[in-house]
Design an enzyme around this catalytic site. Structure first.
Site, PDB file in Angstrom:
ATOM      1  N   HIS A  87       0.825  -1.207   0.000  1.00  0.00           N
ATOM      2  CA  HIS A  87       0.000   0.000   0.000  1.00  0.00           C
ATOM      3  C   HIS A  87       0.860   1.258   0.000  1.00  0.00           C
ATOM      4  O   HIS A  87       0.475   2.290  -0.566  1.00  0.00           O
ATOM      5  CB  HIS A  87      -0.943  -0.006   1.205  1.00  0.00           C
ATOM      6  CG  HIS A  87      -2.081  -0.953   1.049  1.00  0.00           C
ATOM      7  ND1 HIS A  87      -3.085  -0.769   0.126  1.00  0.00           N
ATOM      8  CD2 HIS A  87      -2.360  -2.125   1.671  1.00  0.00           C
ATOM      9  CE1 HIS A  87      -3.953  -1.773   0.210  1.00  0.00           C
ATOM     10  NE2 HIS A  87      -3.535  -2.606   1.133  1.00  0.00           N
ATOM     11  N   ARG A  94     -11.935   4.369  -3.999  1.00  0.00           N
ATOM     12  CA  ARG A  94     -11.732   3.622  -2.757  1.00  0.00           C
ATOM     13  C   ARG A  94     -12.514   4.338  -1.652  1.00  0.00           C
ATOM     14  O   ARG A  94     -12.053   5.357  -1.125  1.00  0.00           O
ATOM     15  CB  ARG A  94     -10.249   3.555  -2.419  1.00  0.00           C
ATOM     16  CG  ARG A  94      -9.370   2.896  -3.488  1.00  0.00           C
ATOM     17  CD  ARG A  94      -7.927   2.832  -3.009  1.00  0.00           C
ATOM     18  NE  ARG A  94      -7.061   2.184  -3.980  1.00  0.00           N
ATOM     19  CZ  ARG A  94      -6.276   2.835  -4.847  1.00  0.00           C
ATOM     20  NH1 ARG A  94      -6.276   4.165  -4.871  1.00  0.00           N
ATOM     21  NH2 ARG A  94      -5.509   2.167  -5.686  1.00  0.00           N
ATOM     22  N   ARG A 134     -16.333   1.502  -5.504  1.00  0.00           N
ATOM     23  CA  ARG A 134     -16.153   0.197  -4.856  1.00  0.00           C
ATOM     24  C   ARG A 134     -16.698   0.289  -3.433  1.00  0.00           C
ATOM     25  O   ARG A 134     -16.323   1.197  -2.678  1.00  0.00           O
ATOM     26  CB  ARG A 134     -14.677  -0.193  -4.821  1.00  0.00           C
ATOM     27  CG  ARG A 134     -14.433  -1.576  -4.203  1.00  0.00           C
ATOM     28  CD  ARG A 134     -12.958  -1.932  -4.186  1.00  0.00           C
ATOM     29  NE  ARG A 134     -12.209  -1.102  -3.236  1.00  0.00           N
ATOM     30  CZ  ARG A 134     -10.877  -1.123  -3.124  1.00  0.00           C
ATOM     31  NH1 ARG A 134     -10.163  -1.894  -3.932  1.00  0.00           N
ATOM     32  NH2 ARG A 134     -10.270  -0.359  -2.242  1.00  0.00           N
ATOM     33  N   GLU A 165     -10.115 -10.573  -7.798  1.00  0.00           N
ATOM     34  CA  GLU A 165      -8.948 -10.480  -6.916  1.00  0.00           C
ATOM     35  C   GLU A 165      -8.485 -11.829  -6.389  1.00  0.00           C
ATOM     36  O   GLU A 165      -7.404 -11.905  -5.793  1.00  0.00           O
ATOM     37  CB  GLU A 165      -9.273  -9.565  -5.731  1.00  0.00           C
ATOM     38  CG  GLU A 165      -9.630  -8.144  -6.125  1.00  0.00           C
ATOM     39  CD  GLU A 165     -10.152  -7.335  -4.956  1.00  0.00           C
ATOM     40  OE1 GLU A 165      -9.362  -6.578  -4.377  1.00  0.00           O
ATOM     41  OE2 GLU A 165     -11.357  -7.469  -4.625  1.00  0.00           O
ATOM     42  N   ASP A 218      -3.995  -7.625  -5.239  1.00  0.00           N
ATOM     43  CA  ASP A 218      -4.487  -8.747  -4.430  1.00  0.00           C
ATOM     44  C   ASP A 218      -4.472 -10.050  -5.223  1.00  0.00           C
ATOM     45  O   ASP A 218      -4.174 -11.117  -4.673  1.00  0.00           O
ATOM     46  CB  ASP A 218      -5.899  -8.461  -3.920  1.00  0.00           C
ATOM     47  CG  ASP A 218      -5.893  -7.734  -2.578  1.00  0.00           C
ATOM     48  OD1 ASP A 218      -5.043  -8.050  -1.734  1.00  0.00           O
ATOM     49  OD2 ASP A 218      -6.729  -6.834  -2.389  1.00  0.00           O
ATOM     50  N   ARG A 224       1.912  -9.365   0.244  1.00  0.00           N
ATOM     51  CA  ARG A 224       2.630  -8.248  -0.376  1.00  0.00           C
ATOM     52  C   ARG A 224       3.314  -7.351   0.643  1.00  0.00           C
ATOM     53  O   ARG A 224       4.058  -6.450   0.260  1.00  0.00           O
ATOM     54  CB  ARG A 224       1.687  -7.420  -1.243  1.00  0.00           C
ATOM     55  CG  ARG A 224       0.459  -6.871  -0.531  1.00  0.00           C
ATOM     56  CD  ARG A 224      -0.393  -6.102  -1.510  1.00  0.00           C
ATOM     57  NE  ARG A 224      -1.661  -5.676  -0.935  1.00  0.00           N
ATOM     58  CZ  ARG A 224      -2.526  -4.896  -1.555  1.00  0.00           C
ATOM     59  NH1 ARG A 224      -2.249  -4.457  -2.764  1.00  0.00           N
ATOM     60  NH2 ARG A 224      -3.655  -4.547  -0.986  1.00  0.00           N
ATOM     61  N   CYS A 270      -7.458  -2.210 -12.371  1.00  0.00           N
ATOM     62  CA  CYS A 270      -7.200  -1.067 -11.497  1.00  0.00           C
ATOM     63  C   CYS A 270      -6.022  -1.325 -10.575  1.00  0.00           C
ATOM     64  O   CYS A 270      -5.808  -0.586  -9.614  1.00  0.00           O
ATOM     65  CB  CYS A 270      -8.439  -0.717 -10.680  1.00  0.00           C
ATOM     66  SG  CYS A 270      -9.058  -2.065  -9.643  1.00  0.00           S
TER      67      CYS A 270
END
Length: 818
Positions: free
Chosen positions: A448, A555, A591, A684, A708, A718, A755
């Site tokens: 992130h 988001r 989303r 995902e 993901d 990750r 995305c």
């Protein structure tokens, strides 16, 4: 055969500096009619972008390829400097061989030069002789007669491919340098065969010894894990001409061909950009632990597990550094492993576990005692090992305690931040005005923090290893976020190269900005929709100003984070409506709440999960907390009256989950009396891909979250300190899943967007379009660049690239594609 006359040799000369030496040898070529005087300036300019020092006191200055029209005919000249001149720091040149080359006639001279580089007597003779014929004979005789032996030819390596050099494009200094630099990007052993001769493709001198002229065929050979990728990349580069970075070869990173002489600390490219500035160590981590524990046996097991985990980390660090910088640089991590293998250290720590002491407390006591003892030794080298022992000790301690954030005071001037790792909140809180870029010791490109860095347009490197933590505050560095390299204490020449690259990048960015509102129309007319990922109200307008054709991912977590209670329905309606109005009719895909995994909301008081990434996250949380889900859906439907909206559900793994989410949404829509809305879903998890044909019959669209999808496909967290750098969205396994999803969607007439992070990489964008993806949702700063890249390609080129990517066995080989 190229001739060298006595008039083009100047003996017993002297030069004030390198520039003076180049001007002198250049004027010899001007006076002999081989070139115009303007080519001397070109030879000087070449020194700004390449090192012409051949080795052992010999330099071969030559001009830039764009200035070849200043050359009348190919020629060479020799300037003998018995007392030498400094060429670069630590490099003294006594023989300057100036080259004005229109074609390949000079290759025999280069081959002869490289053959004598190891012959001290021959070099000494040429650097001091008063007879020009001695130099002429040495440089113009056939290299076969110099040191070619009658030994049997060396066998080929395991993998080989033949390739023909273009006519007039021999393997002279410039293209050989390009070949060497490209070969060094791979770990495999790489050789080049020409007739009975074999050269090391990673050695300029070795390649020049071959004396290969244009139009000849060479054999590229490789052996090692990435041998196939190496041969693919090298074959394409040779076929394209190898001229100054293989400019005719498609490239996907503007900084890929930058050449710095300063040794690099190699990490992983996380966010593009090139910056220069002082570093600042961001000490934001403290380790907290309880001093006592009730069960000594459990603590003993805990300690042993932490030590074994630390050993595994050190082994991984050793192998990575060894591959990047050699065994000598990696040796420190072997020493660290030896510290952890010390049975006395283990026994002493376990002995302290009595009296209800915790493993963390006992371990810290012992390694601090041993480090303090080392510091008292009179031998400074042994005393310095105390730092190593503390480094090893803290590595184990991190696995025994809890790492928490601590306050840190940032400098008031722009810096390159250095840190062990950065949390998403750390990264989001960075001030772009004071943060030139950042480099972390750990982490991966899909973390992130990396995602946020790209959204903030902050150049970043991750996973560079603990070496970066030893840089002193104020150390001047070049950070290249596109290659993933950090260059501490760069030379003046490297600083000049970086400055020019920054100017070039700025000019390119400006050109992209001017064209940002043009659609991503490929050269054959195929159009790709380029939209933005956003996570704040203000970013909707920023996306439009950047040229985005809408928002492919909103988001909504930003409304729920950093607060003590969830947002009200009215607050959400206001936020969504502001974004719709800012988009002014452009599409907005919202989303629904995606919380869980590494994103938590403390005020929800969710129970702790053993593996939150495989637990209640995304749509599953929405099902458990339908009060949050329904409130958000009501807000979305109310805001939809202001403009076009689509709803996208996250972390869908089964048909039942999508149907349940749609059923709840439809009930809310009916309650409000809103118009129908398209429902899509994130792809995902692998199960969604395997069921894509069934999903495609019920959804309006797919949006693939490659970050993901990558970690679930490769079973690599990750954020894992050891595995994050391997979680690459361009891994063939991930690309094949994307391809399968696209095929299923196309069969049912549905569109697919992406995305995830790879959509914002030039190479990734090209591959995705080639796979059939029709929408790319990227960070705002990437919009203009991705649109510009796609406008430079045809769909056929992208499809060819994608086809080759699908056949690659590793992510490294995909990234090597040209």
């Amino acid at each position: 055969m190229l001739t060298l006359s006595k008039e083009n040799i100047k003996l017993q000369a002297s030069a004030r500096d390198k520039e003076d030496a180049i001007r002198q040898v250049g004027m010899l070529l001007v006076q002999s009619g081989h070139m115009q005087s303007g080519y001397v300036a070109s030879m000087l300019n070449r020194e700004q972008v390449a090192n012409t020092y051949l080795g052992n006191g010999i330099a071969i200055p030559h001009g830039l390829p764009d200035d070849r029209d200043l050359i009348h005919q190919t020629g060479i000249a020799v300037l003998q400097l018995p007392n030498g001149v400094e060429w670069n720091p630590g490099e003294v040149v006594r023989l300057v061989v100036g080259i004005a080359a229109k074609s390949d006639e000079h290759l025999e001279v280069l081959a002869n030069l490289t053959h004598v580089l190891g012959d001290e007597a021959a070099i000494q003779n040429m650097a001091t002789t008063t007879d020009p014929l001695a130099i002429i004979q040495r440089l113009t005789q056939q290299s076969d007669s110099l040191d070619r032996s009658d030994s049997q030819p060396e066998p080929d390596l395991a993998n080989a491919v033949d390739v023909k050099l273009a006519a007039g494009a021999g393997l002279h200094a410039r293209p050989a340098t390009v070949l060497v630099n490209l070969a060094k990007e791979f770990q495999a052993e790489i050789r080049v065969r020409y007739g009975d001769q074999i050269a090391n493709a990673k050695s300029l001198i070795s390649l020049l010894k071959l004396g290969v002229e244009g139009g000849q065929t060479i054999r590229l050979m490789a052996e090692g894990d990435d041998a196939t990728a190496a041969l693919t990349a090298l074959k394409s580069a040779v076929a394209a001409g190898l001229e100054d970075g293989a400019e005719a070869t498609p490239t996907f990173s503007s900084n890929r061909n930058l050449q710095f002489t300063t040794p690099a600390i190699a990490g992983i490219a996380a966010s593009p950009g090139l910056v220069v500035g002082p570093v600042y160590q961001l000490k934001r981590r403290q380790i907290q632990f309880a001093e006592t524990a009730a069960d000594p046996e459990a603590e003993k097991l805990h300690l042993r597990q932490a030590i074994e985990t630390a050993k595994a980390e050190l082994h991984d660090l050793y192998e990575n550094v060894k591959a990047k910088a050699g065994a000598a640089q990696a040796a420190i991590f072997q020493a660290h492993q030896e510290f952890l293998a010390d049975p006395e250290l283990h026994d002493a720590a376990e002995a302290l576990l009595t009296n209800q002491r915790s493993a963390a407390w006992a371990w810290q006591q012992i390694y601090e005692q041993r480090a303090a003892a080392l510091e008292q030794l009179s031998d400074p080298l042994l005393a310095q090992r105390a730092t190593d022992l503390r480094d090893v000790g803290e590595r184990v301690l991190r696995h025994l305690g809890k790492t928490v954030a601590a306050e840190a005071e940032l400098p008031s001037e722009p810096v390159i931040l250095i840190a062990e790792d950065l949390t998403p909140s750390d990264t989001a809180g960075l001030d772009p005005a004071l943060t030139l870029g950042f480099c972390t010791a750990y982490g991966g490109p899909t973390s992130h923090s990396a995602i946020i860095a790209r959204s903030l347009d902050i150049p970043a490197i991750v996973g560079a290893g603990p070496a970066v933590l030893n840089l002193a505050n104020g150390t001047r560095c070049i950070l290249d976020g596109e290659t993933g390299n950090l260059y501490p204490n760069p030379s003046e020449a490297d600083l000049a190269t970086a400055s020019q690259a920054q100017a070039d990048r700025q000019a390119m960015r400006q050109a992209e900005k001017l064209a940002c509102y043009q659609p991503a129309l490929m050269t054959d007319g195929h159009r790709v929709e380029v939209v933005a990922n956003i996570g704040a109200v203000a970013e909707a307008e920023q996306a439009v100003n950047a040229g985005a054709e809408g928002v492919g991912l909103l988001r909504t977590e930003f409304l729920f984070l950093n607060r003590s209670q969830p947002p009200s329905e009215a607050e959400q309606v206001d936020a969504y409506t502001q974004m719709i109005q800012a988009l002014n009719g452009l599409p907005l895909i919202i989303r629904t709440l995606d919380i869980g995994g590494d994103k938590a909301l403390p005020y929800l008081n969710l129970p702790k999960e053993e593996n939150p990434f495989l637990g209640v996250r995304g749509i599953r949380l929405c099902f458990q907390r339908q009060d949050l889900f329904k409130t958000q859906l009501r807000a979305i439907f109310r805001a939809a009256q202001a403009g076009p909206i689509k709803i996208m559900f996250p972390m869908i793994a089964t048909l039942e989950e999508f149907r349940q989410a749609r059923q709840i949404a439809e009930a809310i829509r009916a309650e409000i009396g809103a118009d129908p809305i398209d429902y899509g879903m994130m792809i995902e998890v692998p199960s969604a891909v395997l069921m894509a044909a069934e999903f495609a019959q019920e959804v309006a669209f797919f949006s693939i979250g490659t970050n993901d999808l990558t970690q679930y496909t490769l079973a690599m967290d990750r954020g894992h300190p050891l595995l994050a750098k391997q979680a690459d969205g361009l891994h063939p396994a991930v690309l094949r899943l994307i391809h399968q999803t696209v095929q299923a969607a196309q069969h049912h007439g549905k569109w697919v967007g992406v995305c995830g992070g790879i959509a914002g990489e030039p190479l990734g964008a090209a591959i995705l379009v080639g796979l059939g993806v029709t929408e790319l949702s990227v960070s705002i700063p990437s919009v203009a660049a991705i649109k510009a890249k796609l406008r430079s390609l045809s769909l056929a080129q992208a499809q060819d690239l994608a086809k080759r990517a699908l056949t690659c066995p590793s992510a490294a080989e995909v990234r090597a594609l040209r």
